[in-house]
Design a protein around this motif. Structure first.
Motif, PDB file in Angstrom:
ATOM      1  N   UNK A 119       3.987  13.708 -10.762  1.00  0.00           N
ATOM      2  CA  UNK A 119       3.447  14.103  -9.344  1.00  0.00           C
ATOM      3  C   UNK A 119       4.062  13.044  -8.208  1.00  0.00           C
ATOM      4  N   UNK A 120       3.476  11.793  -9.134  1.00  0.00           N
ATOM      5  CA  UNK A 120       4.214  10.580  -8.101  1.00  0.00           C
ATOM      6  C   UNK A 120       5.740  10.446  -7.248  1.00  0.00           C
ATOM      7  N   UNK A 121       6.493  10.859  -8.151  1.00  0.00           N
ATOM      8  CA  UNK A 121       8.395  10.818  -7.906  1.00  0.00           C
ATOM      9  C   UNK A 121       8.208  12.139  -7.104  1.00  0.00           C
ATOM     10  N   UNK A 122       7.896  13.148  -7.262  1.00  0.00           N
ATOM     11  CA  UNK A 122       7.879  14.217  -6.150  1.00  0.00           C
ATOM     12  C   UNK A 122       6.860  14.169  -5.064  1.00  0.00           C
ATOM     13  N   UNK A 123       6.075  13.901  -4.740  1.00  0.00           N
ATOM     14  CA  UNK A 123       5.335  13.467  -3.353  1.00  0.00           C
ATOM     15  C   UNK A 123       6.548  11.518  -2.595  1.00  0.00           C
ATOM     16  N   UNK A 124       7.606  11.447  -3.653  1.00  0.00           N
ATOM     17  CA  UNK A 124       8.120  11.135  -2.302  1.00  0.00           C
ATOM     18  C   UNK A 124       9.327  11.486  -2.053  1.00  0.00           C
ATOM     19  N   UNK A 134       8.126  13.898   0.777  1.00  0.00           N
ATOM     20  CA  UNK A 134       8.024  12.774   2.092  1.00  0.00           C
ATOM     21  C   UNK A 134       9.158  12.957   2.280  1.00  0.00           C
ATOM     22  N   UNK A 135      10.635  12.178   1.672  1.00  0.00           N
ATOM     23  CA  UNK A 135      11.967  11.440   2.580  1.00  0.00           C
ATOM     24  C   UNK A 135      12.419  12.753   2.826  1.00  0.00           C
ATOM     25  N   UNK A 136      12.346  14.172   2.002  1.00  0.00           N
ATOM     26  CA  UNK A 136      13.367  15.448   2.322  1.00  0.00           C
ATOM     27  C   UNK A 136      12.563  16.331   3.824  1.00  0.00           C
ATOM     28  N   UNK A 137      11.007  15.994   4.019  1.00  0.00           N
ATOM     29  CA  UNK A 137      10.047  16.337   5.480  1.00  0.00           C
ATOM     30  C   UNK A 137      11.331  15.378   6.430  1.00  0.00           C
ATOM     31  N   UNK A 138      11.117  14.192   5.993  1.00  0.00           N
ATOM     32  CA  UNK A 138      11.442  12.480   6.843  1.00  0.00           C
ATOM     33  C   UNK A 138      12.888  13.588   7.648  1.00  0.00           C
ATOM     34  N   UNK A 139      13.822  14.002   6.069  1.00  0.00           N
ATOM     35  CA  UNK A 139      15.146  14.159   6.744  1.00  0.00           C
ATOM     36  C   UNK A 139      15.236  15.584   7.750  1.00  0.00           C
ATOM     37  N   UNK A 140      14.392  16.415   7.259  1.00  0.00           N
ATOM     38  CA  UNK A 140      14.565  17.661   8.093  1.00  0.00           C
ATOM     39  C   UNK A 140      13.427  17.282   9.498  1.00  0.00           C
ATOM     40  N   UNK A 141      13.191  16.510   9.985  1.00  0.00           N
ATOM     41  CA  UNK A 141      12.739  16.080  10.905  1.00  0.00           C
ATOM     42  C   UNK A 141      13.398  15.000  11.788  1.00  0.00           C
ATOM     43  N   UNK A 142      14.759  15.107  10.971  1.00  0.00           N
ATOM     44  CA  UNK A 142      15.687  13.897  11.711  1.00  0.00           C
ATOM     45  C   UNK A 142      15.831  12.248  12.031  1.00  0.00           C
ATOM     46  N   UNK A 193       7.460   4.488   1.288  1.00  0.00           N
ATOM     47  CA  UNK A 193       6.607   3.109   0.658  1.00  0.00           C
ATOM     48  C   UNK A 193       5.133   2.738   0.694  1.00  0.00           C
ATOM     49  N   UNK A 194       5.136   3.059   1.631  1.00  0.00           N
ATOM     50  CA  UNK A 194       3.406   3.336   1.348  1.00  0.00           C
ATOM     51  C   UNK A 194       2.522   4.471   0.723  1.00  0.00           C
ATOM     52  N   UNK A 195       3.314   5.678   0.767  1.00  0.00           N
ATOM     53  CA  UNK A 195       3.079   6.911   0.120  1.00  0.00           C
ATOM     54  C   UNK A 195       3.361   5.965  -1.672  1.00  0.00           C
ATOM     55  N   UNK A 196       4.449   6.045  -1.987  1.00  0.00           N
ATOM     56  CA  UNK A 196       4.739   5.465  -3.547  1.00  0.00           C
ATOM     57  C   UNK A 196       3.443   4.152  -3.802  1.00  0.00           C
ATOM     58  N   UNK A 197       3.353   3.391  -2.989  1.00  0.00           N
ATOM     59  CA  UNK A 197       2.376   2.314  -3.255  1.00  0.00           C
ATOM     60  C   UNK A 197       1.304   3.100  -3.323  1.00  0.00           C
TER      61      UNK A 197
END
Length: 143
Positions: A93-98, A101-109, A117-121
């Motif tokens: 679940x942790x890996x999937x959440x990160x 979030x990365x995919x969402x950032x990429x989609x939003x440009x 980092x904060x999410x992973x921590x």
């Protein structure tokens, strides 16, 4: 594997490849040459059971284990099957959440490594605390 060199000529690069299948075999003859004797393995098993019982009596508090008598290294899977399944699921679940979030950032440009980092921590706090407990136990054992 080849690449084009500066002069436009093909240059062969060295590479390493591994066999995708590995077959490990053992025979009675090779087991007689093993490092430990049968009695050693029985002793290891008994020590492991004693450590697991003590761990359960202490309700999983690693800091209460005496490192001169007990070590959980290699016994993680024996502690509790459901505990191990829970840890694997939580890690997934942790890996999937990160990744999400990365995919969402990429989609939003955008790119915000600090957010990742904060999410992973946040999601890996339990594992980090457990690793720090194990490190403290190791440090205590080395003194």
């Amino acid at each position: 594997m080849t690449n084009m060199g500066l002069a436009g000529k093909a240059v062969k690069k060295n590479h390493v490849s591994f066999n995708s299948q590995v077959k490990i075999t053992s025979s009675p003859r090779s087991s007689k040459k093993s490092w430990y004797r049968h009695n050693d393995y029985i002793s290891f098993y008994k020590e492991g059971i004693s450590t697991i019982k003590t761990f359960q009596v202490e309700h999983g508090n690693l800091m209460r284990l005496d490192p001169s008598k007990h070590c959980l290294r290699g016994l993680e899977k024996m502690i509790s099957k459901s505990h191990q399944q829970h840890r694997r699921k939580y890690q997934s679940i942790t890996v999937q959440m990160v990744l999400d979030a990365h995919a969402m950032q990429r989609r939003d440009g955008r790119s915000d490594p600090e957010e990742i980092k904060a999410l992973s921590m946040i999601f890996s706090k339990i594992s980090r605390d457990r690793a720090l407990d194990m490190a403290a136990i190791d440090a205590k054992a080395c003194k």
